[in-house]
Design a protein around this motif. Structure first.
Motif, short mmCIF file in Angstrom:
data_model
loop_
_atom_site.label_atom_id
_atom_site.label_comp_id
_atom_site.label_asym_id
_atom_site.label_seq_id
_atom_site.Cartn_x
_atom_site.Cartn_y
_atom_site.Cartn_z
N PHE A 240 0.85 -1.20 0.00
CA PHE A 240 0.00 0.00 0.00
C PHE A 240 0.88 1.24 0.00
CE2 PHE A 240 -2.36 -3.30 2.32
CZ PHE A 240 -3.55 -3.33 1.61
N LYS A 241 0.33 2.33 -0.52
CA LYS A 241 1.02 3.62 -0.39
C LYS A 241 0.85 4.11 1.04
CE LYS A 241 -0.43 5.16 -4.92
NZ LYS A 241 -1.08 6.26 -5.63
N ASN A 242 1.77 4.92 1.49
CA ASN A 242 1.57 5.56 2.79
C ASN A 242 0.50 6.63 2.63
OD1 ASN A 242 3.42 4.10 4.37
ND2 ASN A 242 5.14 5.34 3.65
N PRO A 243 -0.60 6.53 3.39
CA PRO A 243 -1.71 7.47 3.17
C PRO A 243 -1.37 8.89 3.62
CG PRO A 243 -2.19 5.97 5.01
CD PRO A 243 -0.88 5.53 4.44
N ILE A 277 -0.85 -1.06 9.92
CA ILE A 277 -1.16 -2.48 9.68
C ILE A 277 -0.61 -3.33 10.83
CG2 ILE A 277 -0.73 -4.41 8.10
CD1 ILE A 277 -0.53 -2.26 5.83
N ASP A 278 0.59 -2.97 11.25
CA ASP A 278 1.24 -3.66 12.37
C ASP A 278 0.36 -3.51 13.61
OD1 ASP A 278 3.00 -4.60 14.25
OD2 ASP A 278 4.66 -3.29 13.73
N ARG A 279 -0.02 -2.26 13.91
CA ARG A 279 -0.80 -1.99 15.11
C ARG A 279 -2.18 -2.65 15.06
NH1 ARG A 279 0.54 1.12 19.40
NH2 ARG A 279 2.58 0.60 18.58
N ALA A 280 -2.68 -2.85 13.83
CA ALA A 280 -3.99 -3.54 13.71
C ALA A 280 -3.84 -5.05 13.91
CB ALA A 280 -4.60 -3.22 12.35
N GLU A 316 -7.51 -6.66 0.75
CA GLU A 316 -8.82 -6.03 1.02
C GLU A 316 -9.18 -6.14 2.51
OE1 GLU A 316 -11.61 -7.93 -1.60
OE2 GLU A 316 -10.50 -7.18 -3.34
N ASP A 317 -8.92 -7.31 3.08
CA ASP A 317 -9.26 -7.50 4.51
C ASP A 317 -8.41 -6.58 5.39
OD1 ASP A 317 -11.08 -9.33 3.71
OD2 ASP A 317 -9.93 -11.11 4.31
N GLY A 327 -9.86 4.72 10.70
CA GLY A 327 -10.56 5.65 9.81
C GLY A 327 -9.70 6.11 8.65
N VAL A 328 -8.67 5.32 8.31
CA VAL A 328 -7.75 5.72 7.23
C VAL A 328 -7.88 4.73 6.07
CG1 VAL A 328 -5.31 5.98 6.62
CG2 VAL A 328 -6.11 6.70 8.89
N SER A 329 -7.97 5.26 4.84
CA SER A 329 -8.08 4.39 3.66
C SER A 329 -6.70 4.06 3.11
CB SER A 329 -8.87 5.09 2.56
OG SER A 329 -10.16 5.39 3.03
N LEU A 330 -6.49 2.79 2.79
CA LEU A 330 -5.22 2.37 2.19
C LEU A 330 -5.44 2.10 0.70
CD1 LEU A 330 -3.81 -0.14 4.85
CD2 LEU A 330 -3.21 2.28 4.52
N GLU A 331 -4.49 2.57 -0.11
CA GLU A 331 -4.60 2.36 -1.56
C GLU A 331 -3.44 1.47 -2.00
OE1 GLU A 331 -3.99 5.08 -5.50
OE2 GLU A 331 -4.47 6.13 -3.64
#
Ligand code: FAD
Ligand code: EPU
Length: 338
Positions: A240-243, A277-280, A316-317, A327-331
């Motif tokens: 992913f790009k860094n948002p 992602i790590d923190r999630a 996607e997951d 609340g942040v979108s990853l692309e």
């Protein structure tokens, strides 16, 4: 020259098996023109391929894959600096090391990025505080529709973080054939990136007299300490790009998560997607053939050589979960084909 039904597994660093209806490796501009004419006559879509390190094959490709294998590069000096001109099929890291070994500085922060120089402008490759656009002069590209060559100056390319005109308005319109860079005559080391400055501080080096080779070695060591080598563990680098978020959103997140990692980016803030992602809780997670790298959560891996759909489902997951938690979108950074 044109082959049928080729498995692209050896041609993408995620090692996804998917077949291309047609495949051509081109070594000259004439061969490239012929390949384009072949596709035009049959109304086939075209996938220009470098090292396959920033693509995700989600299924078989119904068109013509053109592996751009134009070769040759040269370096000369003029008043503006050291001018490097390279054909699109030259390996990026090999070019970086050739400059560094010739004691020319300017590309060392970009050492070890996989792929070919022809793909470097597509997403304006960047690492450790330097982006391609910082050294870019111009490129030559062949228009897919006409086979005609056109030159693009930096201002024509609309470079920004992981982006260029070739991912936007001119997506699928051109094949890059040559890239021209300028390395500064008066070189200065760029070691502000936290991991890089920490590494340098830990060496017995005179920081006022750093050499391009030392900086390249630092970058290579840092990368090897956390990024998996695609030959050993298939991957496509950062998935992913860094948002980039506005200051208001950044401050809210920072208040809730004081150890959030973020960098100022103009008026906005670039969040470390790897941290989110790590923190999630996803770092090191393995799901069938695919997973999340245990040393860098931004890198999805495909050790079991699973299908593209497994990779994209996992992505996607992860994106959904990060959105729910922060609340942040990853692309995604790599492009999906077809
Ligand atoms: P491909 O994957 O072959 O192609 C990528 C895209 O460019 C595709 O859309 C393709 O059609 C298009 N393309 C390729 N060649 C041409 C051409 N000649 N003309 C027109 N379009 C073309 N990227 C970074 O920016 N920074 C990093 O630090 C970094 N680290 C990475 C680490 C690893 C382990 C991996 C696997 C990848 C990393 N990447 C990084 C991503 C990737 O290496 C770069 O995006 C690289 O420039 C892709 O080059 P490639 O030749 O493999 O391109
Ligand atoms: N982090 C974590 N946990 C993780 C991963 C990262 O907490 O699992 C934290 C790190 O501790 C660090 C921060 O996130 O504080 C940033 O990590 P890192 O320095 O590894 O860089 P990154 O933001 O994850 C970006 C690029 C890389 C590039 C490096 C170095 C993007 C999408 N990625 O990664 O580029 O090499 O910086 O500049 O911008 C690529 O594009 O494929 C790529 C590898």
């Amino acid at each position: 020259m044109i082959e049928n039904d080729i498995d692209l597994q050896p041609h993408n660093t995620l090692a996804i098996s998917a077949h291309s209806a047609f495949f051509a490796r081109v070594e000259t501009l004439e061969q490239l023109r012929e390949a384009l004419a072949f596709a035009r006559d049959r109304s086939l879509p075209i996938l220009p391929l470098g090292g396959g390190s920033n693509i995700v094959l989600t299924g078989d490709y119904p068109g013509l894959v053109i592996q751009v294998d134009l070769r040759g590069f040269s370096i000369r000096s003029d008043n503006s600096g050291h001018i490097l001109e390279a054909a699109a099929g030259e390996n990026w890291h090999r070019i970086v090391m050739a400059t560094v070994q010739g004691e020319l500085g300017g590309l060392e922060n970009l050492a070890l990025i996989p792929g070919k120089i022809g793909a470097a402008p597509i997403q304006n490759i960047g690492a450790y505080g330097v982006e391609l656009c910082d050294r870019f002069v111009s490129l030559q590209a062949m228009e897919i529709a006409s086979g005609e060559l056109r030159n693009f100056a930096a201002k024509d390319c609309s470079f920004s973080y992981r982006d260029s005109v070739f991912k936007g308005k001119l997506r699928d319109k051109y094949i890059i054939t040559q890239v021209n860079l300028c390395l500064p005559k008066k070189w200065q080391a760029h070691i502000d990136y936290p991991a890089l400055s920490q590494y340098v501080a830990g060496q017995n080096w005179n920081v006022d007299r750093l050499t391009p080779s030392q900086v390249a070695q630092a970058v290579i060591d840092i990368r090897n300490s956390k990024l998996p080598l695609p030959d050993k563990i298939p991957n496509a680098g950062s998935f992913f790009k860094n948002p980039i978020v506005d200051t208001h959103s950044y401050l809210n997140l920072k208040a809730e998560h004081p150890d959030l990692v973020a960098f100022a980016a103009g008026d906005c803030w670039k969040l470390a997607a790897g941290w989110l992602i790590d923190r999630a809780g996803w770092r090191g997670v393995r799901r069938d053939a695919v997973g999340v790298h245990e040393l860098q959560a931004l890198v999805l891996v495909n050790p079991g050589r699973g299908a593209g759909a497994e990779v994209t489902r996992l992505a996607e997951d992860i994106a959904e979960d990060v959105h729910a938690k922060f609340g942040v979108s990853l692309e995604p950074e790599p492009r999906y084909y077809p």
